[in-house]
Design an enzyme around this catalytic site. Structure first.
Site, short mmCIF file in Angstrom:
data_model
loop_
_atom_site.label_atom_id
_atom_site.label_comp_id
_atom_site.label_asym_id
_atom_site.label_seq_id
_atom_site.Cartn_x
_atom_site.Cartn_y
_atom_site.Cartn_z
N HIS A 30 0.82 -1.22 0.00
CA HIS A 30 0.00 0.00 0.00
C HIS A 30 0.85 1.28 0.00
CE1 HIS A 30 0.78 -0.50 4.32
NE2 HIS A 30 0.67 0.81 4.38
N ASP A 67 -4.20 -8.31 -1.99
CA ASP A 67 -5.60 -8.02 -1.72
C ASP A 67 -5.65 -6.98 -0.61
OD1 ASP A 67 -8.19 -7.97 -0.65
OD2 ASP A 67 -8.54 -10.12 -1.01
N SER A 167 4.97 1.07 8.16
CA SER A 167 4.67 0.03 7.16
C SER A 167 5.80 -0.14 6.18
CB SER A 167 3.43 0.43 6.34
OG SER A 167 2.29 0.40 7.12
N GLY A 168 6.01 -1.37 5.78
CA GLY A 168 7.03 -1.64 4.77
C GLY A 168 8.40 -1.85 5.38
#
Ligand code: NAG
Ligand code: NAG
Length: 172
Positions: A30, A67, A167-168
């Site tokens: 994302h 997803d 994130s990531g």
């Protein structure tokens, strides 16, 4: 450790990432926007540092079966517009082999520039915390959507852990 900055409809967001090859960064799916810049070896994000390298992203390659509703396969490779200069401060991390497992009791490190709390700004300097990997059972009882096939259970520490903006980033 890579610092990612990206734009979504003129708003700016940040993520973490890992240099896995001279011109590839691994991050979360994302962390995607109209323009993404990667900064390698950025300790303080508000300062120009001698060791830092800023490289725009040429191509974002999210997992083909990502997803975003179920957070499944939430992984993405970023191909950089040029190769990073490998220095004492910047080098790719080795990815685990296929059968290399992270076992309960192992201590892993989580790092990022994410928000320091619900009402706090993003971190100025890279933050890092050690967290112990736990047995799946611990997370099965803690989270209703925990999936033992795709997730790793780790301890939760009061006021320390990953948060928005992390994130990531890695669990290494
Ligand atoms: C990336 O860097 C370029 C050049 O400094 C800048 O124009 C652009 O706005 C940056 N993009 C992001 C997402 O920060
Ligand atoms: C856990 O993830 C795997 C791999 O994506 C999937 O096949 C399985 O159905 C998931 N299990 C549950 C309970 O959602």
């Amino acid at each position: 450790m890579a610092f990612l900055e990206y734009h979504v409809s003129e708003k700016s967001f940040i993520c973490g990432g890992l240099l896995v090859h001279e011109d590839f960064v691994l991050t979360a799916a994302h962390c995607w926007g109209s323009s993404i810049n990667v900064t390698l070896r950025d300790h303080n994000i508000y300062q120009q540092e001698r060791t830092q390298q800023v490289i725009p992203v040429r191509r974002a390659i999210p997992h083909p079966r990502y997803d975003h509703n179920k957070w499944v396969n939430a992984i993405m490779l970023l191909q950089l517009r040029r190769k990073a200069y490998l220095t004492a401060a910047v080098s790719p991390i080795r990815l685990p082999w296929r059968r290399e497992l992270v076992k309960p009791g192992m201590v892993c490190s989580v790092a990022g520039w994410g928000h320091l709390g619900m009402n706090n700004p993003v971190a100025e300097r890279l933050q890092e915390v050690d967290l112990e990997v736990q047995r799946d059972e611990e997370c099965i009882s803690r989270y209703k959507d925990y999936n033992t096939t795709t997730q790793i259970c780790r301890e939760t520490k009061k006021e320390e852990g990953s948060f928005f903006g992390d994130s990531g980033g890695p669990l290494v």
